[in-house]
Design an enzyme around this catalytic site. Structure first.
Site, PDB file in Angstrom:
ATOM      1  N   PRO A  24     -38.751  49.239 -18.323  1.00 26.11           N
ATOM      2  CA  PRO A  24     -39.359  49.821 -17.124  1.00 26.11           C
ATOM      3  C   PRO A  24     -38.420  49.707 -15.917  1.00 26.11           C
ATOM      4  CG  PRO A  24     -40.792  48.123 -18.088  1.00 26.11           C
ATOM      5  CD  PRO A  24     -39.528  48.121 -18.878  1.00 26.11           C
ATOM      6  N   VAL A  25     -38.398  50.753 -15.105  1.00 33.94           N
ATOM      7  CA  VAL A  25     -37.483  50.800 -13.954  1.00 33.94           C
ATOM      8  C   VAL A  25     -38.097  50.062 -12.761  1.00 33.94           C
ATOM      9  CG1 VAL A  25     -36.344  52.391 -12.329  1.00 33.94           C
ATOM     10  CG2 VAL A  25     -36.537  53.001 -14.737  1.00 33.94           C
ATOM     11  N   ALA A  34     -38.708  47.000 -12.145  1.00 33.38           N
ATOM     12  CA  ALA A  34     -39.787  46.109 -12.572  1.00 33.38           C
ATOM     13  C   ALA A  34     -39.283  44.687 -12.800  1.00 33.38           C
ATOM     14  CB  ALA A  34     -40.422  46.648 -13.852  1.00 33.38           C
ATOM     15  N   GLY A  35     -38.033  44.406 -12.421  1.00 34.66           N
ATOM     16  CA  GLY A  35     -37.500  43.053 -12.582  1.00 34.66           C
ATOM     17  C   GLY A  35     -37.042  42.740 -13.988  1.00 34.66           C
ATOM     18  N   LEU A  36     -36.908  43.774 -14.824  1.00 30.18           N
ATOM     19  CA  LEU A  36     -36.490  43.520 -16.215  1.00 30.18           C
ATOM     20  C   LEU A  36     -35.049  43.958 -16.476  1.00 30.18           C
ATOM     21  CD1 LEU A  36     -39.701  44.318 -18.327  1.00 30.18           C
ATOM     22  CD2 LEU A  36     -38.823  42.103 -17.598  1.00 30.18           C
ATOM     23  N   GLY A  37     -34.305  44.205 -15.426  1.00 32.58           N
ATOM     24  CA  GLY A  37     -32.871  44.435 -15.598  1.00 32.58           C
ATOM     25  C   GLY A  37     -32.504  45.827 -16.071  1.00 32.58           C
ATOM     26  N   ALA A  47     -29.007  47.224 -14.771  1.00 32.16           N
ATOM     27  CA  ALA A  47     -27.860  46.527 -15.352  1.00 32.16           C
ATOM     28  C   ALA A  47     -27.705  46.908 -16.831  1.00 32.16           C
ATOM     29  CB  ALA A  47     -28.035  45.009 -15.214  1.00 32.16           C
ATOM     30  N   ALA A  48     -28.828  47.045 -17.534  1.00 34.84           N
ATOM     31  CA  ALA A  48     -28.754  47.364 -18.971  1.00 34.84           C
ATOM     32  C   ALA A  48     -28.187  48.758 -19.186  1.00 34.84           C
ATOM     33  CB  ALA A  48     -30.135  47.227 -19.611  1.00 34.84           C
ATOM     34  N   ASP A  51     -28.091  39.509 -13.353  1.00 37.67           N
ATOM     35  CA  ASP A  51     -28.622  40.567 -14.223  1.00 37.67           C
ATOM     36  C   ASP A  51     -27.547  41.092 -15.172  1.00 37.67           C
ATOM     37  OD1 ASP A  51     -30.937  40.314 -12.791  1.00 37.67           O
ATOM     38  OD2 ASP A  51     -31.171  42.446 -12.366  1.00 37.67           O
TER      39      ASP A  51
END
Ligand code: PMV
Length: 321
Positions: free
Chosen positions: A101-102, A104-107, A110-111, A152
């Site tokens: 998810p964009v 949303a604090g899940l990187g 960076a990924a 991240d």
């Protein structure tokens, strides 16, 4: 030239977000259930130098030269070419997809950068090594996020739990006993740059108070490190709760995050906190494996728009180069 693809996982910050920007330690783990993927397809009919970016999820299909220079995908391409010393690539289509998810604090950002840098450098015949990938992704983050700590791009590049201090080589962590995280999404988008800027403004206005909070958060990360490396998971949940209390004092929690964190604790979690920049985005809860379904259900009942159950374990991998 065959089609080449590369992936990179999402990430969660276990301890130390925000304080890490100011030089205090943090701990982050990869979230392998979600990932960004970039396929590099040779464009046999395209002229040399033509790089096409195709990101159907965000409705983007454009030649590199048509994108603004500060577009994160364009930045990732330019960083790759500059690192490799390549001026003109053979014509290539870079197809970018992601289940992370964009905002949303899940990187997610960076990924995507890491997967793109890996796919393009492999396509060009000289895959960059982890430390080059990490450095190139950090340059993208800098332009895009203003003042990123580098956590991240580091955890996403190495895809293993890391203890991280800004400006120092990352320390991969051994996880003595695997543990289960339940991740709950508030569904409220939270661009990192906005939360980081808010915290910075407050730090500038009340330096002493914020430095003290950052320092206490850093101490929590330092206390958490041996509990993970030695498998004393009983203490880990309480440390997460303490970190959440400090994040609330920093002003980066929100009613939506508080509701999910409370629900997770009531549902049997040993500890819970927001993860990432906060304000919205995701929270994480620690629970014994047998209670993870119960905690997940509690989060869904409390309004989580998405939940992920992720087991954190050591990754048998080479040391960072
Ligand atoms: O990108 P996010 O939302 O996971 O936030 C990263 C963590 C921060 O500490 C808030 C920022 C940073 O650069 O370390």
């Amino acid at each position: 030239m065959p089609a080449i693809y590369a992936t990179a996982p999402g990430k969660a910050i276990l301890f130390g977000e925000h304080a890490v920007v100011y030089g205090y330690p943090a701990i982050a783990v990869p979230v392998l259930q979600v990932q960004a993927k970039v396929v590099a397809l040779p464009n046999l009919s395209g002229p040399k130098g033509e790089i096409t970016l195709d990101a159907p999820d965000i409705g983007l299909h454009a030649d590199l030269e048509k994108l603004p220079g500060n577009h994160p995908l364009a930045l990732a391409v330019h960083q790759t070419l500059a690192t490799m010393g390549v001026e003109r690539s053979p014509a290539v289509i870079l197809r970018i997809t992601s289940t992370i998810p964009v905002a949303a604090g899940l990187g997610s950002g960076a990924a995507v950068s890491v997967a793109l840098i890996r796919a393009l450098s492999s396509f060009l015949g000289k895959p960059l090594n982890d430390s080059q990938v990490c450095a190139a992704a950090f340059e993208v983050e800098k332009t895009y996020h203003g003042n990123p700590s580098g956590i991240d791009n580091t955890v996403v590049t190495y895809a293993q739990p890391v203890y991280f201090v800004r400006g120092q080589p990352p320390c991969p962590m051994r996880v003595a006993r695997p543990f289960t995280l339940i991740i709950g999404d508030t569904g409220v988008p939270s661009p990192t740059v906005a939360a980081v800027t808010d915290v910075r403004d407050r730090w500038l206005a009340e330096r002493e108070r914020y430095e003290a909070l950052f320092s206490e958060i850093g101490k929590l990360a330092n206390r958490a490190r041996p509990t993970i490396e030695e498998g004393q998971l009983e203490e880990l949940g309480a440390l997460m709760d303490e970190n959440q209390a400090k994040l609330e004092q920093l002003g980066v929690s929100s009613p939506e995050l508080d509701r999910l964190i409370q629900a997770a604790r009531q549902g049997g979690a040993q500890g819970a906190k927001l993860s990432g920049a906060g304000i919205g985005g995701n929270m994480i809860a620690l629970a014994p494996a047998e209670k993870s379904a119960q905690v997940e259900a509690a989060l869904q009942m409390a309004g989580a728009v998405r939940t992920i159950v992720s087991v954190v374990h050591s990754v048998e991998k080479h040391e960072p180069d």
